[in-house]
Design a protein around this motif. Structure first.
Motif, short mmCIF file in Angstrom:
data_model
loop_
_atom_site.label_atom_id
_atom_site.label_comp_id
_atom_site.label_asym_id
_atom_site.label_seq_id
_atom_site.Cartn_x
_atom_site.Cartn_y
_atom_site.Cartn_z
N THR A 233 1.01 -1.24 -0.02
CA THR A 233 -0.15 0.10 -0.01
C THR A 233 0.88 1.13 -0.14
OG1 THR A 233 -1.65 -1.30 1.24
CG2 THR A 233 -1.97 1.05 1.33
N TYR A 234 1.94 1.10 0.90
CA TYR A 234 2.93 2.27 1.03
C TYR A 234 3.39 2.72 -0.46
CZ TYR A 234 7.04 4.84 2.64
OH TYR A 234 8.02 5.82 2.66
N ARG A 235 3.93 1.60 -0.96
CA ARG A 235 4.56 1.94 -2.48
C ARG A 235 3.70 2.36 -3.50
NH1 ARG A 235 4.22 -0.89 -6.47
NH2 ARG A 235 3.22 -2.50 -5.65
N ARG A 236 2.42 1.82 -3.27
CA ARG A 236 1.40 2.26 -4.23
C ARG A 236 0.83 3.67 -4.18
NH1 ARG A 236 -3.67 -1.39 -5.63
NH2 ARG A 236 -3.53 0.14 -7.25
N ILE A 237 0.95 4.24 -3.02
CA ILE A 237 0.46 5.42 -2.73
C ILE A 237 1.92 6.46 -3.19
CG2 ILE A 237 0.36 7.19 -0.90
CD1 ILE A 237 -1.02 5.21 0.91
N VAL A 238 2.84 5.99 -2.50
CA VAL A 238 4.02 6.96 -2.97
C VAL A 238 4.36 7.11 -4.73
CG1 VAL A 238 6.42 7.09 -2.98
CG2 VAL A 238 5.25 6.55 -0.89
N GLN A 239 3.95 6.00 -5.37
CA GLN A 239 4.14 5.82 -6.85
C GLN A 239 2.84 6.43 -7.52
OE1 GLN A 239 5.39 1.78 -7.83
NE2 GLN A 239 7.34 2.35 -6.95
N VAL A 240 1.67 6.78 -6.66
CA VAL A 240 0.45 6.85 -7.25
C VAL A 240 0.00 6.02 -8.43
CG1 VAL A 240 -1.10 8.85 -7.88
CG2 VAL A 240 0.93 9.35 -6.70
N ASP A 241 0.09 4.69 -7.95
CA ASP A 241 -0.06 3.68 -8.97
C ASP A 241 -1.62 3.57 -9.04
OD1 ASP A 241 -0.15 1.34 -9.95
OD2 ASP A 241 0.27 0.01 -8.45
#
Ligand code: AMP
Length: 293
Positions: A233-241
Motif C-alpha cells: 500500500t505504501y509503495r502504491r501510494i508513493v508511486q500514485v499507482d
C-alpha cells in the motif's frame, strides 16, 4: 474551553439558553435510550435532553482507557475543534462533561447511521450518490480550511448520515488547527497522501487527496491503493499507482476528477472550489446535498 460556554441543543440564542449558560451539564440532564454503537473507548447512546426534549447522541468514554492509550490530548483537541465548527455536513458537538470515571460528549444524532455500513451493503454507490457525497464533503472541507482546520482522516468510518440523508463528518480525532505546515504522521495508511506516508511537510491539500481516495472508494467499493501488505500500500501510494478496473463501469468524467485529486505534488491537486465546478459534480451531485434512495 469552558463547558459553560457551550450552547445547549436547540436553545441557542433563546433567553432560556442564556439562563442556563452558566450551568454545567450532568448525566441527570439526559434520559438515556438505546445504544447506538460501540467505539474503541466506550459506547454511544441515544439520549434526550430533559429540558428541551432535544434528541442527541451521548458518547461515553472511559477515562482509564483514554489514559492507557495516551489519547487524552487527542480527545481534547477533537473537542476543541469540533465544538467550534458549524456546518450542515459536520456533526455538531454541543458540549461535554465528565465524572470520576467517564467523559461524556453531547453529539448531534445522525439518524441514518454509518456511511461505511451503507457502502458495505451496496458494495458501491451510483454516480449520483457518490457525487452528492463528494460535493458535501468538499463544502465541509472548504469551511474547515477557511477556519485553518485540516481534517487529515477523511474515510468512510468517520462519516455518518443524518435524518434527511445528508452526509456528516463525525470524527475530528486526527484534525489539527494550524497556520503552519505539519509533519506529524497520523491516520490509516489507505487514505494517506504520499507526503504523509513519507512524513514530509503537509498542508490542507492532504484532505483533497483523501477526498480523491474516498470518491474512488464510493464508485468502486474499495480504496485505490489497497494491497495485502502494508508495504505494498505504501509503495502504491508513493508511486500514485492508480488503476481503474473495468467493473463496475464508471464514467470517464468521474475518473478525470479522481485523477485530478490523486496527484503526488500536493500543490497540483485540484482545489476544492474547482472540485465543485467539475462537470462530473455539476451533472451528478444533488444541489440539496441530500441523497434520496
Ligand atoms: P465511535 O465511538 O465514534 O466510533 O462510535 C461508535 C458507533 O456509534 C458508530 O460506529 C456509530 O454507529 C454510532 N454513533 C456514533 N456517533 C453517533 C451519532 N452522533 N449518531 C448516531 N450514531 C452514532
Amino acid at each position: 474551553m469552558a463547558i459553560a460556554a457551550e450552547t445547549r441543543p436547540q436553545e441557542k440564542d433563546s433567553s432560556e439558553a442564556k439562563a442556563h449558560e452558566k450551568r454545567r451539564w450532568i448525566l441527570d440532564d439526559f434520559d438515556i435510550g438505546k445504544p447506538l454503537g460501540r467505539g474503541k473507548f466506550g459506547h454511544v447512546y441515544l439520549a434526550r435532553e430533559k429540558r428541551s426534549n432535544h434528541i442527541v447522541a451521548l458518547k461515553v468514554l472511559f477515562k482509564s482507557q483514554l489514559q492507557q492509550s495516551l489519547v487524552q490530548h487527542q480527545l481534547r483537541r477533537e473537542v476543541e475543534i469540533q465544538s467550534h465548527l458549524r456546518h450542515p455536513n459536520i456533526l455538531r458537538l454541543y458540549g461535554y462533561f465528565y465524572d470520576q470515571k467517564r467523559v461524556y460528549l453531547i453529539l448531534e444524532y445522525a439518524a441514518k447511521g454509518e456511511l461505511y455500513k451503507e457502502l458495505q451493503k451496496c458494495k458501491y454507490f451510483s454516480e449520483r450518490r457518490a457525487a452528492t457525497y463528494v460535493a458535501s464533503l468538499a463544502h465541509a472541507l472548504i469551511y474547515c480550511h477557511g477556519k485553518h482546520v485540516i481534517h487529515r482522516d477523511i474515510k468512510p468510518e468517520n462519516l455518518l448520515i443524518g435524518t434527511q440523508g445528508e452526509l456528516k463528518i463525525a470524527d475530528f480525532g486526527w484534525s489539527v488547527h494550524t497556520f503552519n505546515r505539519r509533519r506529524t504522521m497520523c491516520g490509516t495508511l489507505d487514505y494517506l497522501p504520499p507526503e504523509m506516508v513519507e512524513s514530509v511537510e503537509h498542508d490542507a491539500s492532504v484532505d483533497i487527496w483523501s477526498l480523491g481516495v474516498l470518491c474512488y472508494e464510493f464508485l468502486y467499493g474499495v480504496p485505490p491503493f489497497e494491497a495485502k501488505e502494508h508495504s505494498d500500500t505504501y509503495r502504491r501510494i508513493v508511486q500514485v499507482d492508480l488503476k481503474f478496473p473495468p467493473k463496475p463501469l464508471v464514467s470517464s468524467a468521474a475518473k478525470d476528477l479522481i485523477s485530478q485529486m490523486l496527484v503526488k505534488e500536493s500543490s497540483q491537486r485540484l482545489p476544492l472550489h474547482k472540485v465543485l465546478e467539475h462537470p462530473w459534480i455539476v451533472q451528478n451531485a444533488d444541489p440539496s446535498g441530500i441523497y434520496r434512495s
